[in-house]
Design an enzyme around this catalytic site. Structure first.
Site, mmCIF file in Angstrom:
data_model
loop_
_atom_site.group_PDB
_atom_site.id
_atom_site.type_symbol
_atom_site.label_atom_id
_atom_site.label_comp_id
_atom_site.label_asym_id
_atom_site.label_seq_id
_atom_site.Cartn_x
_atom_site.Cartn_y
_atom_site.Cartn_z
ATOM 1 C CB SER A 189 1.622 -4.915 -2.789
ATOM 2 O OG SER A 189 1.916 -4.096 -1.845
ATOM 3 C CG HIS A 217 -0.184 -7.429 -5.890
ATOM 4 N ND1 HIS A 217 0.267 -6.594 -6.673
ATOM 5 C CD2 HIS A 217 -0.718 -6.788 -4.586
ATOM 6 C CE1 HIS A 217 0.016 -5.565 -6.360
ATOM 7 N NE2 HIS A 217 -0.397 -5.566 -4.842
ATOM 8 C CE LYS A 248 -3.132 -3.299 -7.143
ATOM 9 N NZ LYS A 248 -3.081 -3.482 -5.802
HETATM 10 C C1 LIG Z 1 -3.657 -2.442 -4.837
HETATM 11 C C2 LIG Z 1 -3.990 -2.693 -3.638
HETATM 12 C C3 LIG Z 1 -5.214 -2.681 -2.926
HETATM 13 C C4 LIG Z 1 -6.155 -1.499 -3.491
HETATM 14 O O1 LIG Z 1 -6.833 -1.893 -4.462
HETATM 15 P P1 LIG Z 1 -7.469 -0.829 -5.549
HETATM 16 O O2 LIG Z 1 -8.292 -1.211 -6.390
HETATM 17 O O3 LIG Z 1 -6.138 -0.313 -6.349
HETATM 18 O O4 LIG Z 1 -7.761 0.363 -4.691
HETATM 19 C C5 LIG Z 1 -5.481 -3.402 -1.771
HETATM 20 N N1 LIG Z 1 -4.714 -4.381 -1.482
HETATM 21 C C6 LIG Z 1 -3.702 -4.592 -1.749
HETATM 22 C C7 LIG Z 1 -2.682 -5.599 -1.286
HETATM 23 C C8 LIG Z 1 -3.247 -3.881 -3.129
HETATM 24 O O5 LIG Z 1 -1.737 -4.118 -3.477
#
Ligand SMILES: *Cc1c(COP(=O)(O)O)cnc(C)c1O
Length: 396
Positions: A189, A217, A248
């Site tokens: 991330s 991601h 995302k």
């Molecule tokens: C953003 C993220 C999460 C969490 O997801 P949310 O839906 O924002 O709670 C989990 N793992 C990774 C690698 C992330 O970047």
């Protein structure tokens, strides 16, 4: 002032002195390549909305329609007052999209990791994670009570050391052997680099462990059907637990796990963040389902091409060689926390919004400007970003 507040203010001052103070910036517009912040319009290179779906008319329409049909709230946990149709539709579409037997969705990706890992592991089980995995995986590992080992980022030798140790330290838990779970992200991330999934799988199979891959991601961005990096590398079938977020590239909100029917049934019975939490708003499920449909269609191909064009333009302008696996996350590592904050402030003054990412999101002394490009940016947006970055003292 109460002694409680005095104590907290002292702690806040310590955070400020380290250049680690965070505050909310009030945005008065939808997410997109341009956001309104403090009455000004800024070019936004901070979001994980990689395909520009968060404000897409089709997602909004799906959400509004579902509010009309199913209301604003879900009323209780899905196990208490019944599980609404939009969640089942989303899960069926998701399992088909990912090519797995089944899928389960959670309120967030964070809740997904916490619920899944704590359901699968207990004291005397072993969890081995990459040094750079997301906080939700670290928190889940700690909460599970399993023995936690961390391998150096993408370092297969170190992973094998930890696997050898784990193999020698398996014990009996009731009538079963302790489980060993390896967890990695597919695209990291804060660095944007890819995990060597094929090689990790070879090790996992050699030592007979389970593997969980967090595609937060990568979902929507890699592979022939845009399922994620596991698809791109042809290894999806060999991963027990594929997880990710709906928030995302999919532009909505929520988290998912994909895998076998047995995994999903087990999580429905044991994942506490699923069981003891009100179901998400049905509109979020509808928006995510529309996003999966878009991503799987020719529109998904077009959006991916657009994103990777922008990435190529940016990388060539700043002299970065394109990586074998393209990355929409491009960190410019500055190091010092205060310097990173100053650089972010300077960029804002030039009309560009990029966050300074600092500890504990990244290691101390590894503060960075984390640039994310999206399919919604134009070539001119990227050109403006490059002009701004080159005007600064960043060694570009
Ligand atoms: C953003 C993220 C999460 C969490 O997801 P949310 O839906 O924002 O709670 C989990 N793992 C990774 C690698 C992330 O970047």
């Amino acid at each position: 002032m109460s002694s409680f507040d005095t104590e907290l203010n002292q702690r806040l001052n310590a955070i400020r002195l380290q250049g680690l103070y965070r505050e909310l910036r009030h945005v008065d517009s939808p997410q997109g390549p341009r956001i309104k912040l403090g009455g000004r319009e800024l070019l936004n290179f901070s979001s994980n909305d990689y395909l520009g779906l968060a404000n897409h008319p089709a997602l909004k329409e799906a959400a509004v329609e579902t509010i009309g049909e199913f209301g604003a709230g879900a009323g209780a946990s899905r196990l208490i007052c019944g599980s609404l149709t939009p969640f089942h539709e989303l899960e069926a579409v998701f399992a088909a999209f990912k090519g797995t037997e089944a899928a389960l969705t959670f309120s967030t990706g964070y809740a997904t990791a916490v619920g899944t890992i704590t359901a699968l592991l207990a004291k005397d089980d072993i969890i081995i994670v990459d040094k750079l995995v997301h906080a939700c995986i670290v928190d889940a590992a700690k909460l599970s009570g399993a023995k936690l080992r961390v391998f150096a980022h993408n370092d297969l030798n170190d992973l094998e050391d930890k696997l050898r140790w784990a193999d020698a330290n398996r014990s009996k838990i009731g009538n079963r052997q302790s489980a060993i779970l390896v967890v990695t992200e597919s695209i990291f991330s804060m660095d944007g680099d890819a995990a060597p999934l094929r090689e990790i799988l070879a090790l996992k199979e050699k030592y007979g462990t389970w593997l969980m891959v967090d595609e937060a991601h990568a979902t929507g961005l890699y592979g022939r059907n845009r399922r994620g990096l596991a698809e791109e590398l042809g290894v999806s079938d060999r991963i027990e637990i594929q997880m990710g977020t709906l928030g995302k590239a999919l532009g909505a909100s929520g988290g998912y796990v994909c895998g076998s029917r047995a995994l999903i049934d087990f999580l429905i019975n044991r994942a506490r963040s699923f069981i003891f939490s009100t179901a998400p708003v049905p509109a979020a499920a509808a928006a995510a389902m529309k996003a999966v449909e878009l991503v799987a269609s020719s529109e998904g191909i077009r959006l991916n091409q657009q994103l990777w064009h922008r990435v190529a333009e940016f990388q060539s302008a700043i002299g970065h060689r394109p990586s074998a696996i393209p990355r929409a996350i491009i960190p410019l590592v500055i190091g010092d926390e205060t310097k990173a904050v100053t650089a972010a402030t300077e960029l804002r003054e030039q009309g560009i919004y990029i966050p300074a990412i600092r500890y504990p999101s990244v290691a101390r002394g590894a503060a960075r400007l984390r640039i994310t490009l999206t399919a919604a940016h134009t070539a001119e947006d990227v050109a403006m970003l490059i002009r701004a970055l080159k005007s600064m003292d960043l060694g570009l």
